[in-house]
Design a protein around this motif. Structure first.
Motif, PDB file in Angstrom:
ATOM      1  N   PHE A 110       6.328  15.472   1.555  1.00  0.00           N
ATOM      2  CA  PHE A 110       6.410  14.317   0.659  1.00  0.00           C
ATOM      3  C   PHE A 110       7.442  14.533  -0.440  1.00  0.00           C
ATOM      4  CE2 PHE A 110       4.582  12.238  -3.259  1.00  0.00           C
ATOM      5  CZ  PHE A 110       4.840  10.928  -2.875  1.00  0.00           C
ATOM      6  N   THR A 111       8.249  13.500  -0.646  1.00  0.00           N
ATOM      7  CA  THR A 111       9.171  13.452  -1.782  1.00  0.00           C
ATOM      8  C   THR A 111       8.866  12.189  -2.569  1.00  0.00           C
ATOM      9  OG1 THR A 111      10.924  14.605  -0.562  1.00  0.00           O
ATOM     10  CG2 THR A 111      11.572  13.360  -2.519  1.00  0.00           C
ATOM     11  N   PRO A 112       8.285  12.321  -3.751  1.00  0.00           N
ATOM     12  CA  PRO A 112       7.908  11.120  -4.517  1.00  0.00           C
ATOM     13  C   PRO A 112       9.130  10.331  -4.955  1.00  0.00           C
ATOM     14  CG  PRO A 112       7.631  13.101  -5.858  1.00  0.00           C
ATOM     15  CD  PRO A 112       7.942  13.565  -4.473  1.00  0.00           C
ATOM     16  N   SER A 113       8.984   9.008  -4.999  1.00  0.00           N
ATOM     17  CA  SER A 113      10.085   8.143  -5.436  1.00  0.00           C
ATOM     18  C   SER A 113       9.840   7.595  -6.840  1.00  0.00           C
ATOM     19  CB  SER A 113      10.245   6.973  -4.455  1.00  0.00           C
ATOM     20  OG  SER A 113       9.106   6.125  -4.495  1.00  0.00           O
ATOM     21  N   ARG A 114       8.695   7.916  -7.407  1.00  0.00           N
ATOM     22  CA  ARG A 114       8.360   7.382  -8.736  1.00  0.00           C
ATOM     23  C   ARG A 114       7.437   8.362  -9.459  1.00  0.00           C
ATOM     24  NH1 ARG A 114       3.119   6.067  -8.573  1.00  0.00           N
ATOM     25  NH2 ARG A 114       2.154   5.266  -6.657  1.00  0.00           N
ATOM     26  N   TYR A 115       7.237   8.106 -10.759  1.00  0.00           N
ATOM     27  CA  TYR A 115       6.294   8.881 -11.551  1.00  0.00           C
ATOM     28  C   TYR A 115       4.874   8.333 -11.373  1.00  0.00           C
ATOM     29  CZ  TYR A 115      10.297  10.922 -14.038  1.00  0.00           C
ATOM     30  OH  TYR A 115      11.447  11.584 -14.358  1.00  0.00           O
ATOM     31  N   LEU A 116       3.906   9.078 -11.850  1.00  0.00           N
ATOM     32  CA  LEU A 116       2.511   8.627 -11.820  1.00  0.00           C
ATOM     33  C   LEU A 116       2.363   7.296 -12.546  1.00  0.00           C
ATOM     34  CD1 LEU A 116      -0.733  10.555 -12.417  1.00  0.00           C
ATOM     35  CD2 LEU A 116      -0.116   8.834 -14.119  1.00  0.00           C
ATOM     36  N   ASN A 117       1.561   6.386 -11.971  1.00  0.00           N
ATOM     37  CA  ASN A 117       1.259   5.136 -12.657  1.00  0.00           C
ATOM     38  C   ASN A 117      -0.188   4.721 -12.384  1.00  0.00           C
ATOM     39  OD1 ASN A 117       1.120   3.726 -10.156  1.00  0.00           O
ATOM     40  ND2 ASN A 117       3.294   3.192 -10.237  1.00  0.00           N
ATOM     41  N   ALA A 118      -0.535   3.532 -12.817  1.00  0.00           N
ATOM     42  CA  ALA A 118      -1.919   3.066 -12.737  1.00  0.00           C
ATOM     43  C   ALA A 118      -2.420   2.965 -11.296  1.00  0.00           C
ATOM     44  CB  ALA A 118      -2.048   1.709 -13.426  1.00  0.00           C
ATOM     45  N   ASP A 119      -1.535   2.690 -10.350  1.00  0.00           N
ATOM     46  CA  ASP A 119      -1.951   2.576  -8.952  1.00  0.00           C
ATOM     47  C   ASP A 119      -2.551   3.885  -8.443  1.00  0.00           C
ATOM     48  OD1 ASP A 119      -1.123  -0.044  -8.811  1.00  0.00           O
ATOM     49  OD2 ASP A 119       0.845   0.435  -7.981  1.00  0.00           O
ATOM     50  N   ASP A 120      -2.027   5.012  -8.909  1.00  0.00           N
ATOM     51  CA  ASP A 120      -2.544   6.310  -8.483  1.00  0.00           C
ATOM     52  C   ASP A 120      -3.965   6.538  -8.994  1.00  0.00           C
ATOM     53  OD1 ASP A 120       0.000   7.136  -7.282  1.00  0.00           O
ATOM     54  OD2 ASP A 120       0.721   7.252  -9.345  1.00  0.00           O
ATOM     55  N   VAL A 121      -4.220   6.115 -10.210  1.00  0.00           N
ATOM     56  CA  VAL A 121      -5.561   6.260 -10.788  1.00  0.00           C
ATOM     57  C   VAL A 121      -6.547   5.373 -10.047  1.00  0.00           C
ATOM     58  CG1 VAL A 121      -6.940   6.011 -12.883  1.00  0.00           C
ATOM     59  CG2 VAL A 121      -4.572   6.832 -13.038  1.00  0.00           C
ATOM     60  N   VAL A 122      -6.148   4.133  -9.799  1.00  0.00           N
ATOM     61  CA  VAL A 122      -7.030   3.210  -9.081  1.00  0.00           C
ATOM     62  C   VAL A 122      -7.350   3.755  -7.692  1.00  0.00           C
ATOM     63  CG1 VAL A 122      -7.208   0.910  -8.060  1.00  0.00           C
ATOM     64  CG2 VAL A 122      -6.252   1.187 -10.364  1.00  0.00           C
ATOM     65  N   PHE A 123      -6.320   4.232  -6.976  1.00  0.00           N
ATOM     66  CA  PHE A 123      -6.541   4.799  -5.647  1.00  0.00           C
ATOM     67  C   PHE A 123      -7.531   5.963  -5.693  1.00  0.00           C
ATOM     68  CE2 PHE A 123      -5.519   8.381  -2.867  1.00  0.00           C
ATOM     69  CZ  PHE A 123      -5.830   7.830  -1.633  1.00  0.00           C
ATOM     70  N   SER A 124      -7.356   6.864  -6.643  1.00  0.00           N
ATOM     71  CA  SER A 124      -8.171   8.080  -6.713  1.00  0.00           C
ATOM     72  C   SER A 124      -9.645   7.782  -6.889  1.00  0.00           C
ATOM     73  CB  SER A 124      -7.675   8.971  -7.865  1.00  0.00           C
ATOM     74  OG  SER A 124      -6.322   9.331  -7.672  1.00  0.00           O
ATOM     75  N   PHE A 125      -9.963   6.713  -7.621  1.00  0.00           N
ATOM     76  CA  PHE A 125     -11.371   6.404  -7.874  1.00  0.00           C
ATOM     77  C   PHE A 125     -11.942   5.368  -6.913  1.00  0.00           C
ATOM     78  CE2 PHE A 125     -10.083   8.464 -11.795  1.00  0.00           C
ATOM     79  CZ  PHE A 125     -11.172   9.297 -12.022  1.00  0.00           C
TER      80      PHE A 125
END
Length: 539
Positions: A110-125
């Protein structure tokens, strides 16, 4: 494996320590890495899927970050990935503002194309609480720590308000919610990585090839041999001094203490009490000790004919000689438990007492109709833990103590307690020697997962005990922010436990860690290993 670790310590292996050459100064060589030796084999690299062990206790803080973390002195939640938050007046809505510029790990996968954002938090929970979420059933679909506290029943919804704001909606007020988000289990994963894996048809890789925002990333894993983490150069708090950390998880060859003495390990996590005299006076090592937020106890199945009687449960409590237990098992490094809550908890009841009185215990047995005693099985997981360094020896001492009052104990060795069977109503167990390690400083994390009525359906309430008045006290306690009022309610709850005795508290263990004296910045917490982001070597 031994050659691998020795080369790491010496700083001369070009394979393991990239870039090493004869002109490198000593400090740079020292900071290339260290070897961490401790018990356990990871079955996953995602702490959401575990209820403890190496992944949650140690690896989590290296690979991942959380929205919040626990202050090392006050044990209160403080900002981490969330820089601030607001709570609604009714205590049911929490809105978090995220840090910007937080980078995820790069890897072969994996090579990320962006920084952490709210979508990552929503996905995790959402993965944890939504049965219809595509990732909910991945890797078995069991989230034991979250299930133990009915997290899906508490968290009603989580959504992104914009790119850097996330809103959590609870079904009821819960002032321990912030502490929950600060635990090593509440990690933030990459939604972008998850989407990529789902498209490729390999969603399970999110748990076996982890991508987080922590100070280190997974570089290599050889099962039953070693785990190697490499420095995350884009870590939002700045890159760690150490290039890498190696976890020795091998089970062959010499034991961990021998490896420490021969220089194959830089850190020995959770040494057993009997090993401490070997290292305590050796100037090559530094011994750290930390009072643990833990407890060892016996869970009594209240559906068992004899154990259903309160007098019998009280008799068992009175018959156990905790001082002998501390001397023979803990070697004086533990403390007798008078409650499930350890003395360092702010809600501990200072008036709680534990008496050793076999004569009174025998009288209570007779009163309950068991003058001739009875036979009972004691299920004993064999793995040493911070709260019980020698479960088998503990079981044998309990067996002798209860035998003295006529209770014949059959010790049933078991590698792990089958909580699935317990959750489904299997009453095959009579008594279980077990324990608990808190994951934050809130007293609710001890009492609710182990003894509430809802906890019977998670497999953690091994006593099959349900007391609505006890549950009411806990529910009132998490609904108010008044600390003194909360403490009074928790003391009332502990009083109920002391009278009804569904569990028999035994001892609180003290956590130990041995490190090479040259290592600096390695800290301990009552909840597991801290981040290695500041670890370096000093001469």
């Amino acid at each position: 494996m031994r050659v691998f670790i020795q080369f790491l310590i010496l700083g001369v292996s070009g394979l393991i320590l990239a870039g090493c050459d004869a002109s490198t100064d000593q400090r740079a060589a020292d900071n290339r890495g260290f070897v961490f030796c401790g018990p356990g084999q990871p079955t996953t690299f995602n702490p959401q899927l575990t209820d403890g062990g190496l992944t949650a206790d140690t690896l989590s803080s290296q690979l991942y970050d959380r929205l919040l973390r626990l202050n090392p002195k006050t044990y209160q939640p403080e900002p981490m990935l969330a820089k601030s938050w607001e709570v609604s007046e009714d205590g049911k809505t929490y809105t978090f503002s995220l840090r910007r510029g937080v980078a995820f790990h790069r890897s072969v996968q994996f090579t990320p194309s962006r920084y952490l954002n709210a979508d990552d938090v929503v996905f995790s929970f959402r993965r944890l609480i939504d049965n219809n979420h595509p990732y909910h059933p991945v890797s078995g679909g069991q989230y034991p720590w979250f299930d133990s506290m009915d997290f899906s029943g508490l968290l009603k919804d989580v959504k992104a308000l914009d790119t850097y704001r996330v809103q959590f909606t609870l079904s009821r007020p819960d002032v321990s919610f912030l502490s929950t988000l600060a635990t090593n289990f509440s990690v933030i994963l990459s939604k972008e990585y998850a989407d990529q894996l789902l498209t490729a048809g390999t969603p399970e890789k999110i748990d076996t090839y982890p991508v987080g925002t922590g100070p280190f990333a997974l570089a290599e894993f050889q099962p039953r041999e070693f785990i190697r983490l490499r420095r995350h150069w884009q870590y939002w708090q700045g890159p760690a001094p150490m290039e890498q950390v190696v976890f020795d998880v091998s089970t062959r060859g010499t034991g961990t203490l021998a490896k420490m003495l021969t220089g194959e390990c830089d850190v020995l996590a959770s040494p057993v009490a009997s090993q401490l005299p070997v290292v305590v006076d050796d100037k090559r090592f530094h011994l750290s000790s930390q009072t643990g937020m833990n407890v060892a106890f016996i869970s009594l199945n209240t559906r068992h004919p004899a154990l259903s009687e309160v007098e019998v449960r009280q008799a068992i409590n009175l018959a156990i000689d905790r001082n002998a237990l501390l001397s023979s098992v803990y070697y004086g490094t533990g403390a007798p438990a008078t409650s499930l809550l350890p003395p360092m908890s702010w809600a501990y009841d200072p008036n709680s007492q534990t008496e050793y009185n076999p004569k009174l215990a025998a009288a209570l047995l007779a009163k309950a109709g068991y003058r001739q005693g009875f036979s009972v099985d004691l299920t004993v997981p064999m793995k040493p833990t911070a709260f019980n360094p020698s479960p088998r020896k503990t079981a044998e001492l309990i067996q002798a103590d209860l035998g003295a009052i006529g209770i014949r104990v059959n010790i049933i060795p078991e590698k792990t307690v089958n909580r699935v069977a317990i959750r489904e109503g299997d009453d095959a167990h009579d008594m279980v020697l077990t324990g608990w390690v808190a994951d934050n400083g809130d007293p609710d994390t001890f009492l609710r997962p182990l003894l509430t009525c809802n906890a019977k359906f998670t497999g953690w309430n091994m006593s099959n005990w349900c007391n609505r008045y006890f549950d009411q006290k806990l529910n009132e306690a998490i609904a108010t922010e008044d600390t003194e009022a909360r403490k009074a309610l928790y003391i009332e709850a502990q009083t109920i436990l002391n009278r009804r005795m569904p569990v028999v508290p035994l001892a609180h263990g003290i956590q130990h860690q041995v490190r090479d004296a040259s290592l600096k910045g390695l800290t301990m917490t009552p909840f597991g290993a801290d981040s290695f982001a500041d670890v370096s070597r000093g001469r």
